[in-house]
Each structure stands twice: as C-alpha cells, then as structure tokens.
Design a protein around this motif. Structure first.
Motif, PDB file in Angstrom:
ATOM      1  N   ALA A  32      39.915  46.094  39.743  1.00 43.01           N
ATOM      2  CA  ALA A  32      39.635  47.138  40.638  1.00 43.01           C
ATOM      3  C   ALA A  32      39.304  46.290  42.220  1.00 43.01           C
ATOM      4  O   ALA A  32      38.946  45.329  42.076  1.00 43.01           O
ATOM      5  N   ILE A  33      39.461  47.172  43.047  1.00 38.30           N
ATOM      6  CA  ILE A  33      39.448  46.759  44.522  1.00 38.30           C
ATOM      7  C   ILE A  33      38.449  48.120  45.350  1.00 38.30           C
ATOM      8  O   ILE A  33      38.696  48.986  44.894  1.00 38.30           O
ATOM      9  N   GLY A  34      37.457  47.562  46.032  1.00 45.23           N
ATOM     10  CA  GLY A  34      36.653  48.175  46.555  1.00 45.23           C
ATOM     11  C   GLY A  34      36.652  47.928  48.091  1.00 45.23           C
ATOM     12  O   GLY A  34      36.740  46.655  48.407  1.00 45.23           O
ATOM     13  N   TRP A  35      36.311  48.872  49.049  1.00 44.66           N
ATOM     14  CA  TRP A  35      36.272  48.630  50.336  1.00 44.66           C
ATOM     15  C   TRP A  35      34.697  49.099  50.776  1.00 44.66           C
ATOM     16  O   TRP A  35      34.255  50.199  50.459  1.00 44.66           O
ATOM     17  N   PHE A  36      34.050  47.992  51.726  1.00 48.48           N
ATOM     18  CA  PHE A  36      32.736  48.158  51.757  1.00 48.48           C
ATOM     19  C   PHE A  36      32.957  47.894  53.434  1.00 48.48           C
ATOM     20  O   PHE A  36      33.687  47.444  53.952  1.00 48.48           O
ATOM     21  N   GLU A  45      27.590  48.994  52.622  1.00 46.01           N
ATOM     22  CA  GLU A  45      27.634  50.023  51.915  1.00 46.01           C
ATOM     23  C   GLU A  45      29.231  50.156  51.202  1.00 46.01           C
ATOM     24  O   GLU A  45      30.174  50.020  51.856  1.00 46.01           O
ATOM     25  N   GLY A  46      29.361  50.741  49.985  1.00 43.73           N
ATOM     26  CA  GLY A  46      30.530  50.914  49.362  1.00 43.73           C
ATOM     27  C   GLY A  46      31.170  52.108  50.022  1.00 43.73           C
ATOM     28  O   GLY A  46      30.616  53.410  50.159  1.00 43.73           O
ATOM     29  N   ILE A  47      32.382  52.273  50.349  1.00 41.11           N
ATOM     30  CA  ILE A  47      32.893  53.498  50.963  1.00 41.11           C
ATOM     31  C   ILE A  47      34.164  53.998  49.992  1.00 41.11           C
ATOM     32  O   ILE A  47      34.632  55.359  50.240  1.00 41.11           O
ATOM     33  N   SER A  48      34.849  53.204  49.439  1.00 43.42           N
ATOM     34  CA  SER A  48      35.910  53.784  48.630  1.00 43.42           C
ATOM     35  C   SER A  48      36.192  52.692  47.498  1.00 43.42           C
ATOM     36  O   SER A  48      36.094  51.348  47.682  1.00 43.42           O
ATOM     37  N   CYS A  49      36.980  53.122  46.453  1.00 43.80           N
ATOM     38  CA  CYS A  49      37.502  51.951  45.645  1.00 43.80           C
ATOM     39  C   CYS A  49      38.830  52.519  44.916  1.00 43.80           C
ATOM     40  O   CYS A  49      38.784  54.149  44.651  1.00 43.80           O
ATOM     41  N   ILE A  50      39.521  51.655  44.411  1.00 43.74           N
ATOM     42  CA  ILE A  50      40.504  52.080  43.299  1.00 43.74           C
ATOM     43  C   ILE A  50      40.638  51.409  41.943  1.00 43.74           C
ATOM     44  O   ILE A  50      40.411  50.088  42.120  1.00 43.74           O
ATOM     45  N   SER A  51      40.674  52.012  40.789  1.00 51.33           N
ATOM     46  CA  SER A  51      40.636  51.366  39.793  1.00 51.33           C
ATOM     47  C   SER A  51      41.655  50.709  39.523  1.00 51.33           C
ATOM     48  O   SER A  51      43.158  50.976  39.863  1.00 51.33           O
ATOM     49  N   SER A  52      41.824  49.837  38.449  1.00 48.77           N
ATOM     50  CA  SER A  52      42.636  49.024  38.009  1.00 48.77           C
ATOM     51  C   SER A  52      43.648  49.802  36.903  1.00 48.77           C
ATOM     52  O   SER A  52      45.093  49.361  37.193  1.00 48.77           O
ATOM     53  N   SER A  53      43.047  50.567  36.303  1.00 54.43           N
ATOM     54  CA  SER A  53      43.908  50.933  35.163  1.00 54.43           C
ATOM     55  C   SER A  53      44.994  52.109  35.473  1.00 54.43           C
ATOM     56  O   SER A  53      46.223  51.925  35.023  1.00 54.43           O
ATOM     57  N   TYR A 107      29.739  52.178  44.123  1.00 58.94           N
ATOM     58  CA  TYR A 107      29.486  51.875  45.645  1.00 58.94           C
ATOM     59  C   TYR A 107      28.318  50.720  45.748  1.00 58.94           C
ATOM     60  O   TYR A 107      27.873  50.659  46.881  1.00 58.94           O
ATOM     61  N   GLY A 108      27.773  50.011  44.694  1.00 64.49           N
ATOM     62  CA  GLY A 108      26.827  49.202  44.795  1.00 64.49           C
ATOM     63  C   GLY A 108      27.801  47.761  45.461  1.00 64.49           C
ATOM     64  O   GLY A 108      28.778  47.722  45.263  1.00 64.49           O
ATOM     65  N   THR A 109      26.867  46.829  45.511  1.00 66.05           N
ATOM     66  CA  THR A 109      27.435  45.489  45.883  1.00 66.05           C
ATOM     67  C   THR A 109      27.568  44.488  44.826  1.00 66.05           C
ATOM     68  O   THR A 109      28.061  43.359  45.277  1.00 66.05           O
TER      69      THR A 109
END
Length: 124
Positions: A32-36, A45-53, A107-109
């Motif tokens: 998974a990749i997240g944008w902070f 702060e976490g603002i968005s993420c996209i799952s791997s599956s 959205y946590g770090t």
C-alpha cells in the motif's frame, strides 16, 4: 525500499499539481502507498492512501473531492492529483509504503517505509 516523491512546486490558490511517488524495491501489488503532509509547526498527517490488493482509495475529509490518488503498476508509481489547491494545503508532502493492506488507521504515521518530501506551496 526506496520511494521518490516529486512534482511539488509553487501554485496559485485554485490551481492544480500532480505529485508522483516512484517506488523501487517493492511492487504496488504487494504494498500500500500513502500520501502524507507536514506543514510548519504541525504534525505529519495522512491525507490519502491506496491499497495494494484492489487499488481502493482513501481520503481525509479535508482533501476529499479535491485530491485523487491513483497508481500505475507498470511504472510502479503512485500519483496524487491535487485540484482546487488552498493556502492551507501548503506543506511538505511525503509518500510512504507498507506491505499488504494499509496500517490501521491508515492516516497514522506507523508506515513501514518513507520517501523524502516534496514541497508544495500554495500562494498568490
């Protein structure tokens, strides 16, 4: 794991930017990749993420409807399209990776790997 964030810059309010997070050493099918983001004097702060599956996308309320996360598995790159930018969006933006599903809460770090940041400044 290496993550290279790019695409930041100076933009006027109401403008758009697209950030890229190029991954190496991992595949987006498995991570998974997240944008902070982190503004001066504030916590990251976490603002968005996209799952791997299945590529499911998640957003915090402050960016919902304005930002869009997407991925190109062939290029091993995740994008963050940012529209209707506001001065409050000014921050250093980071991408992060985590094996499998996003951490809970996403959205946590507590993500596994982090890239260097790219500065986004929204100002007239």
């Amino acid at each position: 794991v290496q993550l290279q964030a790019s695409g930041g810059g100076l933009v006027q309010p109401g403008g758009s930017l697209t950030l890229s997070c190029a991954a190496s050493g991992i595949t987006l099918d498995d991570y998974a990749i997240g944008w902070f983001r982190q503004a001066p004097g504030k916590e990251r702060e976490g603002i968005s993420c996209i799952s791997s599956s299945d590529g499911s996308a998640y957003y915090v309320d402050s960016v919902k409807g304005r930002f869009t996360i997407s991925r190109d598995i062939a290029k091993n790159t995740v994008y963050l399209q940012m529209n209707s930018l506001e001065p409050e969006d000014t921050a250093v933006y980071y991408c992060a990776s985590d094996p499998g599903d996003p951490p809970v809460p996403w959205y946590g770090t507590n993500w596994y790997g982090w890239g260097q940041g790219t500065q986004v400044t929204v100002s007239s």
